[in-house]
Design an enzyme around this catalytic site. Sequence first.
Site, mmCIF file in Angstrom:
data_model
loop_
_atom_site.group_PDB
_atom_site.id
_atom_site.type_symbol
_atom_site.label_atom_id
_atom_site.label_comp_id
_atom_site.label_asym_id
_atom_site.label_seq_id
_atom_site.Cartn_x
_atom_site.Cartn_y
_atom_site.Cartn_z
ATOM 1 N N GLU A 29 40.424 -2.835 29.278
ATOM 2 C CA GLU A 29 40.270 -2.202 27.967
ATOM 3 C C GLU A 29 41.619 -1.767 27.399
ATOM 4 O OE1 GLU A 29 37.627 1.006 28.823
ATOM 5 O OE2 GLU A 29 36.145 -0.315 29.750
ATOM 6 N N GLU A 60 32.893 -1.691 32.167
ATOM 7 C CA GLU A 60 33.472 -1.952 33.490
ATOM 8 C C GLU A 60 32.654 -2.975 34.270
ATOM 9 O OE1 GLU A 60 35.371 1.306 31.767
ATOM 10 O OE2 GLU A 60 33.217 1.051 32.098
ATOM 11 N N GLN A 82 40.480 1.936 33.187
ATOM 12 C CA GLN A 82 41.285 3.003 32.603
ATOM 13 C C GLN A 82 41.368 4.240 33.490
ATOM 14 O OE1 GLN A 82 39.898 3.814 28.613
ATOM 15 N NE2 GLN A 82 41.237 2.231 27.761
ATOM 16 N N PHE A 83 40.279 4.567 34.181
ATOM 17 C CA PHE A 83 40.247 5.698 35.104
ATOM 18 C C PHE A 83 39.426 5.301 36.319
ATOM 19 C CE2 PHE A 83 41.086 7.575 31.001
ATOM 20 C CZ PHE A 83 42.014 8.569 31.265
ATOM 21 N N ASP A 85 37.394 6.939 37.962
ATOM 22 C CA ASP A 85 36.023 7.446 37.853
ATOM 23 C C ASP A 85 35.059 6.358 37.371
ATOM 24 O OD1 ASP A 85 36.784 10.761 37.446
ATOM 25 O OD2 ASP A 85 38.253 9.249 36.899
ATOM 26 N N PHE A 86 35.573 5.432 36.554
ATOM 27 C CA PHE A 86 34.716 4.431 35.928
ATOM 28 C C PHE A 86 34.340 3.294 36.876
ATOM 29 C CE2 PHE A 86 36.962 5.554 31.682
ATOM 30 C CZ PHE A 86 36.412 6.818 31.734
ATOM 31 N N ILE A 87 34.857 3.351 38.098
ATOM 32 C CA ILE A 87 34.461 2.337 39.076
ATOM 33 C C ILE A 87 32.968 2.439 39.383
ATOM 34 C CG2 ILE A 87 34.786 3.559 41.287
ATOM 35 C CD1 ILE A 87 36.356 1.022 42.199
ATOM 36 N N HIS A 129 37.408 12.270 34.488
ATOM 37 C CA HIS A 129 38.560 11.378 34.413
ATOM 38 C C HIS A 129 39.649 11.763 35.425
ATOM 39 C CE1 HIS A 129 36.583 11.048 30.496
ATOM 40 N NE2 HIS A 129 37.183 9.874 30.334
#
Length: 327
Positions: A29, A60, A82-83, A85-87, A129
């Site tokens: 992104e 994601e 991007q972070f 956490d988004f995994i 995040h």
Amino acid sequence: MRELTYLEAVREAMSQEMRTNEDVFILGEDIGVYGGAFGVTRGMIEEFGPERIRNTPISEAAISGTAIGAALTGMRPILELQFSDFITIAMDNMVNQAAKLRYMYGGEGKVPMVLRTPAGSGTGAAAQHSQSLEAWMTHIPGLKVVQPSTAYDAKGLLKAAMDDDNPVVFYEHKLCYRTKSEVPEEAYSIPLGKADIKKEGKDITIVATAMMVHKSLEAAEQLESEGISVEVVDPRTLVPLDEETIVESVKKTGRLIVVHEAVKRGGFGGEIASMIAESEAFDYLDAPIKRLGGKAVPIPYNPELEKAAVPQVQDIVEAVKDTLKGL
């Protein structure tokens, strides 16, 4: 030798690889003109074009699924989340697809991909995040997990990750992005599974990861002025883990503290502690193993509370002194 920031070293590693291997491309992104959430890919679209620096929708699951498919067909994608956490949105793809396919295809299908993602607290990005979730990924057979702390390590380990025929999760701590170290101009590779002794010592071993390596070195310098000699070991990669270097260090010092930013409960520090307890180093221990980790709370937005939620230099200093009591 010239110095680079950690961020610059990551960018240079990818750029050098893309110049020599046309199968390598990056997707994520806002990685194009914007240069990514932290600017790691800034300027790369001008050199490599939108075909190889591919902006994606905010999904994601789509990013990871596309990368897995591309890897299976012979390309070598690098996906940026991007972070870290988004995994969570990419979890099914990473855990049930990327990690399993080489095994399920009897070695005939390979998934040579790197998932890069910024992790950790310290930037005021709050609860959604700022997490350190690397222990989740170490639990999955088939995934390799890398966590460099310096610019030199980041460039060399990323080269090794890009050359690997297995999926690699590559964690980049946000506060490490600004740190600098000497970095060779030429491409080089640091083998996955080889720890680095950042500082030698004789009284106690600290095994630390990511930004906690820098905090541990600062604590070690403070303790040195009080006559306490601290050895700081950076695993650099969690999977594979260089158990031998850690074991030999603990055998030398007789004491161990493990420090990571991730929540202490269920954190990777427990794995290192149990590994030592099951090894020959256990007989050399002169004190119980101590673990320092984040508190079991969401990362706060307030700067002072954010600091309080994860280990700081003084916490490490006090843990060392507490472990050395009685000498």
